[in-house]
Design an enzyme around this catalytic site. Structure first.
Site, PDB file in Angstrom:
ATOM      1  N   LYS A  11       0.920  -1.045   0.079  1.00  0.00           N
ATOM      2  CA  LYS A  11      -0.136  -0.128  -0.085  1.00  0.00           C
ATOM      3  C   LYS A  11       0.880   1.315  -0.081  1.00  0.00           C
ATOM      4  O   LYS A  11       1.906   1.248   0.226  1.00  0.00           O
ATOM      5  CB  LYS A  11      -0.928  -0.144   1.225  1.00  0.00           C
ATOM      6  CG  LYS A  11      -1.980  -1.345   1.087  1.00  0.00           C
ATOM      7  CD  LYS A  11      -2.793  -1.324   2.399  1.00  0.00           C
ATOM      8  CE  LYS A  11      -3.827  -2.456   2.285  1.00  0.00           C
ATOM      9  NZ  LYS A  11      -4.798  -2.349   3.236  1.00  0.00           N
ATOM     10  N   TYR A  51     -12.551  -2.623  -2.643  1.00  0.00           N
ATOM     11  CA  TYR A  51     -12.987  -2.421  -1.343  1.00  0.00           C
ATOM     12  C   TYR A  51     -14.700  -2.348  -1.260  1.00  0.00           C
ATOM     13  O   TYR A  51     -15.016  -1.865  -0.212  1.00  0.00           O
ATOM     14  CB  TYR A  51     -12.402  -1.484  -0.417  1.00  0.00           C
ATOM     15  CG  TYR A  51     -10.732  -1.858  -0.064  1.00  0.00           C
ATOM     16  CD1 TYR A  51     -10.614  -3.142   0.494  1.00  0.00           C
ATOM     17  CD2 TYR A  51      -9.930  -1.005  -0.185  1.00  0.00           C
ATOM     18  CE1 TYR A  51      -9.286  -3.417   0.615  1.00  0.00           C
ATOM     19  CE2 TYR A  51      -8.448  -1.249   0.376  1.00  0.00           C
ATOM     20  CZ  TYR A  51      -8.284  -2.603   0.749  1.00  0.00           C
ATOM     21  OH  TYR A  51      -6.957  -2.914   1.012  1.00  0.00           O
ATOM     22  N   ASN A 114      -1.998  -0.068   6.663  1.00  0.00           N
ATOM     23  CA  ASN A 114      -1.377  -1.280   7.357  1.00  0.00           C
ATOM     24  C   ASN A 114      -0.246  -1.987   6.259  1.00  0.00           C
ATOM     25  O   ASN A 114      -0.459  -3.263   6.138  1.00  0.00           O
ATOM     26  CB  ASN A 114      -2.348  -2.262   7.986  1.00  0.00           C
ATOM     27  CG  ASN A 114      -3.322  -2.382   6.751  1.00  0.00           C
ATOM     28  OD1 ASN A 114      -3.157  -2.178   5.599  1.00  0.00           O
ATOM     29  ND2 ASN A 114      -4.682  -3.187   7.100  1.00  0.00           N
ATOM     30  N   HIS A 117      -1.811  -5.809   1.324  1.00  0.00           N
ATOM     31  CA  HIS A 117      -2.878  -6.374   1.216  1.00  0.00           C
ATOM     32  C   HIS A 117      -2.733  -7.530   0.627  1.00  0.00           C
ATOM     33  O   HIS A 117      -1.715  -7.678  -0.268  1.00  0.00           O
ATOM     34  CB  HIS A 117      -3.935  -5.524   0.003  1.00  0.00           C
ATOM     35  CG  HIS A 117      -4.785  -6.361  -0.705  1.00  0.00           C
ATOM     36  ND1 HIS A 117      -6.291  -6.659   0.022  1.00  0.00           N
ATOM     37  CD2 HIS A 117      -4.901  -7.124  -1.714  1.00  0.00           C
ATOM     38  CE1 HIS A 117      -6.867  -7.548  -0.895  1.00  0.00           C
ATOM     39  NE2 HIS A 117      -6.196  -7.998  -1.658  1.00  0.00           N
ATOM     40  N   GLU A 128      -8.736 -10.436  -8.306  1.00  0.00           N
ATOM     41  CA  GLU A 128      -7.930  -9.135  -8.049  1.00  0.00           C
ATOM     42  C   GLU A 128      -6.655  -9.133  -9.035  1.00  0.00           C
ATOM     43  O   GLU A 128      -6.302  -8.239  -9.574  1.00  0.00           O
ATOM     44  CB  GLU A 128      -7.299  -9.364  -6.586  1.00  0.00           C
ATOM     45  CG  GLU A 128      -8.539  -9.077  -5.629  1.00  0.00           C
ATOM     46  CD  GLU A 128      -8.427  -9.201  -4.116  1.00  0.00           C
ATOM     47  OE1 GLU A 128      -7.030  -9.679  -3.898  1.00  0.00           O
ATOM     48  OE2 GLU A 128      -9.143  -8.903  -3.466  1.00  0.00           O
TER      49      GLU A 128
END
Ligand code: UDP
Ligand code: MG
Length: 134
Positions: A11, A51, A114, A117, A128
């Site tokens: 990320k 998301y 965080n 992913h 994905e």
């Protein structure tokens, strides 16, 4: 067990903090193979698809702002049981439960920012990888 593929995204916090190498190193040491990789900037539309399960959550606006705040590093990663194995290396979503030794446990202290992913199922991995590489 046959090899699986998963979709991994480092990320914007990971890219900004120069942690791409650290995380790739952990993936490779585990014995997984990176088969595709690409630095990319995401727009709000693709974040809303990725998301979709979180669109109605109170934290979604913050998540959207974070995920569009800078480039991400996308990877397809292959290996035996790699979907569950990567989720284990990553550590849990709840950052307060992410133990030292996991990627989130070692590098993140925030529920939104965080670092990483990883797909949570075979179906998600296929969707994905297609979403981010085709
Ligand atoms: N997230 C957040 N607050 C929460 C839960 C999730 O900001 O209370 C963010 C966080 O960046 C997480 C992402 O939304 O990685 C996707 O959530 P999901 O439940 O799919 O967790 P993951 O699969 O990433 O562990
Ligand atoms: Mg998820």
């Amino acid at each position: 067990m046959a090899d699986e593929k998963t979709y991994i995204m480092l990320k914007p916090d990971a890219v900004k903090r120069r942690l791409i190498g650290e995380v790739i190193s952990r993936i490779e040491k585990k014995g997984y193979q990176i088969t595709q990789a690409k630095l990319m900037t995401l727009d709000k539309i693709v974040i809303a698809e990725h998301y979709a399960h979180l669109l109605d959550k109170p934290f979604y606006p913050d998540l959207e702002a974070f995920m569009t705040s800078g480039p991400v590093f996308s990877m397809a990663v292959e290996g035996e049981n790699v979907i569950a194995g990567m989720r284990q290396l990553m550590g849990p979503t709840n950052i307060y439960e992410a133990l030292p030794g996991t990627i989130r446990g070692d590098y993140a202290n925030n529920m939104t920012e965080n670092i990483i992913h990883g797909s949570d199922s075979e179906e998600a991995a296929i969707i994905e990888i297609k979403r981010f590489f085709e």
